[in-house]
Design an enzyme around this catalytic site. Structure first.
Site, PDB file in Angstrom:
ATOM      1  N   ASP A 167     -21.132 -29.874   4.553  1.00 46.07           N
ATOM      2  CA  ASP A 167     -21.308 -30.120   5.993  1.00 46.07           C
ATOM      3  C   ASP A 167     -22.469 -31.083   6.223  1.00 46.07           C
ATOM      4  O   ASP A 167     -22.376 -32.009   7.038  1.00 46.07           O
ATOM      5  CB  ASP A 167     -21.475 -28.814   6.787  1.00 46.07           C
ATOM      6  CG  ASP A 167     -22.313 -27.770   6.048  1.00 46.07           C
ATOM      7  OD1 ASP A 167     -22.651 -27.985   4.865  1.00 46.07           O
ATOM      8  OD2 ASP A 167     -22.646 -26.746   6.662  1.00 46.07           O
ATOM      9  N   LYS A 173     -20.270 -26.318  -1.542  1.00 47.85           N
ATOM     10  CA  LYS A 173     -20.520 -25.369  -0.452  1.00 47.85           C
ATOM     11  C   LYS A 173     -20.963 -24.076  -1.128  1.00 47.85           C
ATOM     12  O   LYS A 173     -20.346 -23.015  -0.981  1.00 47.85           O
ATOM     13  CB  LYS A 173     -19.214 -25.214   0.362  1.00 47.85           C
ATOM     14  CG  LYS A 173     -19.339 -24.426   1.637  1.00 47.85           C
ATOM     15  CD  LYS A 173     -20.091 -25.142   2.727  1.00 47.85           C
ATOM     16  CE  LYS A 173     -20.238 -24.242   3.942  1.00 47.85           C
ATOM     17  NZ  LYS A 173     -21.224 -24.750   4.916  1.00 47.85           N
ATOM     18  N   TYR A 191      -5.917 -27.606  -3.538  1.00 43.79           N
ATOM     19  CA  TYR A 191      -4.617 -28.259  -3.375  1.00 43.79           C
ATOM     20  C   TYR A 191      -3.618 -27.790  -4.441  1.00 43.79           C
ATOM     21  O   TYR A 191      -2.417 -27.894  -4.256  1.00 43.79           O
ATOM     22  CB  TYR A 191      -4.754 -29.790  -3.460  1.00 43.79           C
ATOM     23  CG  TYR A 191      -5.497 -30.411  -2.297  1.00 43.79           C
ATOM     24  CD1 TYR A 191      -5.917 -29.664  -1.205  1.00 43.79           C
ATOM     25  CD2 TYR A 191      -5.788 -31.777  -2.294  1.00 43.79           C
ATOM     26  CE1 TYR A 191      -6.613 -30.237  -0.162  1.00 43.79           C
ATOM     27  CE2 TYR A 191      -6.484 -32.362  -1.235  1.00 43.79           C
ATOM     28  CZ  TYR A 191      -6.892 -31.576  -0.178  1.00 43.79           C
ATOM     29  OH  TYR A 191      -7.575 -32.156   0.861  1.00 43.79           O
ATOM     30  N   ASP A 241     -11.528 -35.647  -0.577  1.00 41.12           N
ATOM     31  CA  ASP A 241     -10.462 -36.212   0.243  1.00 41.12           C
ATOM     32  C   ASP A 241     -11.029 -36.586   1.621  1.00 41.12           C
ATOM     33  O   ASP A 241     -10.841 -37.694   2.130  1.00 41.12           O
ATOM     34  CB  ASP A 241      -9.355 -35.148   0.371  1.00 41.12           C
ATOM     35  CG  ASP A 241      -8.073 -35.705   0.937  1.00 41.12           C
ATOM     36  OD1 ASP A 241      -8.004 -36.927   1.175  1.00 41.12           O
ATOM     37  OD2 ASP A 241      -7.134 -34.920   1.161  1.00 41.12           O
ATOM     38  N   ASP A 274     -12.521 -40.666   3.006  1.00 41.79           N
ATOM     39  CA  ASP A 274     -11.976 -41.379   4.159  1.00 41.79           C
ATOM     40  C   ASP A 274     -13.061 -41.661   5.191  1.00 41.79           C
ATOM     41  O   ASP A 274     -13.086 -42.729   5.799  1.00 41.79           O
ATOM     42  CB  ASP A 274     -10.836 -40.580   4.804  1.00 41.79           C
ATOM     43  CG  ASP A 274      -9.491 -40.953   4.208  1.00 41.79           C
ATOM     44  OD1 ASP A 274      -9.475 -41.424   3.053  1.00 41.79           O
ATOM     45  OD2 ASP A 274      -8.462 -40.798   4.891  1.00 41.79           O
TER      46      ASP A 274
END
Ligand code: NAD
Length: 358
Positions: A223, A190, A142, A247, A251
């Site tokens: 994942d 990852k 980001y 992020d 959620d």
């Protein structure tokens, strides 16, 4: 004495903040301490009164405080302003940046008395659900440079970058948090594809070996983690992850609990200074009616006691009082399903029931 900058903001922000302040007053009595609360406008109300979502005097109050207790900001009235002047972008993001709040802590809990509001079938949460997600908040893709769309608009670039220092400081918070809980950290990355994740895994492992080998550490690809969160969420205690993965996963995990009105968050910097706020917004659809769920705001105050003021016992006391209130059947509208033994109450009444149990 602790100084608290109290920024209720807009919509239900003021209604739920009133209850959090009542709770802090009760904690003052019980633990013989003092919170000096200084209130100030932020967000839409600050635009109306001072022409800017984050007035200088509000920022000064925050700078002179030990922590910020934040409500929520925004609403339809200010939606047509230019993006940079809108309440959330113009107040919350600059506050996070100004205080270098690099770690976002989001506890996700399904209380046994509220199992019916979990979006998973009972059998998937038989062992309960009590997770803390630690998301890195000021680094990663980001913020990494360069970041652009090419002049011919045929391609675009974002840069994912992490330094050893950025990884170490959040990993420390994760291990320290786990020490206060079930002593298990799942570091999500990852590392089979991303170099930042390879370094992330190395740094987390090294820190664990040197300083936190009493904690159970495991690594999980993102994942797989997103799948495990809906397959067997009870396996998680503390989830540690970078900005973008956090992020998305936070959620996903938050929605397992059913209502936005239940979930608090903390954003901290290296000195333990923090901004504490509900994860939801200003709820314009119910604002002004006195029916919002104050839980997220009250639990945000509990997180402030835990992380900024090291008042673990008082924080636990608030959390237990909430659990008892739910067990005794009290529900605000967002978590009320008409079940036998439950009673629908308003914001003020729900806050008072919690206070009675502290
Ligand atoms: P929202 O979180 O305000 O509301 C979504 C739904 O959840 C609504 O139905 C609302 O009634 C319900 N809800 C949220 N909190 C609740 C509570 N405590 N008790 C009971 N029900 C609750 O999200 P939205 O509608 O997308 O956004 C409304 C405004 O809030 C927008 O202006 C948005 O920009 C702003 N917002 C601010 C923040 C923040 O200040 N951190 C975060 C999110 C949204």
């Amino acid at each position: 004495m602790y100084k608290v900058a109290v920024l209720p903001g807009d919509g239900i922000g003021t209604e739920v903040m009133d209850q959090a302040i009542k709770v802090l007053k009760r904690i003052e009595e019980k633990y013989n301490t003092k919170f000096h609360c200084e209130f100030s406008d932020v967000g839409g109300i600050a635009i109306d009164n001072y022409g800017t979502p984050l007035p200088d005097h509000t920022l000064k109050i925050c700078e002179n405080s030990d922590a910020i207790l934040f409500g929520s900001v925004g609403g339809p009235k200010w939606e047509n302003l230019p993006p940079a002047q809108q309440p959330e972008r113009g107040a919350l993001l600059p506050l996070r940046k100004h205080f270098n709040l690099f770690v976002n802590i989001r506890p996700v809990k399904v209380y046994p008395a509220l199992k019916e509001s979990c979006s998973l079938k009972d059998k998937f949460i038989e062992d309960g659900l009590d997770i803390v997600i630690l998301r890195e908040l000021t680094g990663g893709i980001y913020f990494g440079q360069p970041k652009y769309v090419s002049e011919d608009r045929k391609y675009a670039v974002d840069t994912m970058k992490y330094s050893v220092e950025e990884i170490t400081r959040i990993a420390k918070v994760a291990f320290e948090t786990a020490r206060l809980r079930r002593r298990t950290v799942t570091s999500v990355d990852k590392a089979n594809v991303l170099m930042t994740s390879v370094l992330w895994r190395e740094v987390v492992t090294e820190l664990w070996k040197n300083e936190y080998s009493d904690i159970n550490l495991n690594h999980m690809y993102v994942d797989n983690a997103s799948m495990q969160l809906v397959r067997n969420p009870s396996q998680f205690d503390v989830i540690l992850t970078e900005n973008m993965f956090g992020d998305i996963l936070s959620d996903e995990a938050a929605m397992l609990t059913g209502s936005l009105g239940m979930l608090p968050s903390a954003s901290l910097n290296e000195k333990g200074f923090g901004l504490y706020e509900p994860i939801g917004g200003t709820a314009p659809d119910i604002a002004g009616k006195g029916i919002a769920n104050p839980t997220a705001q009250i639990l945000s105050a509990a997180l402030m006691l835990r992380y900024s003021f090291k008042m673990e016992e008082a924080a636990k006391n608030i959390e237990n009082a909430l659990e008892e209130t739910l067990k005794n059947g009290f529900r605000t509208g967002d978590i009320y399903y008409g079940d036998e033994g439950t009673i629908k109450v308003n914001t003020e009444e729900f806050g008072s029931e919690i206070i009675k149990r502290i």
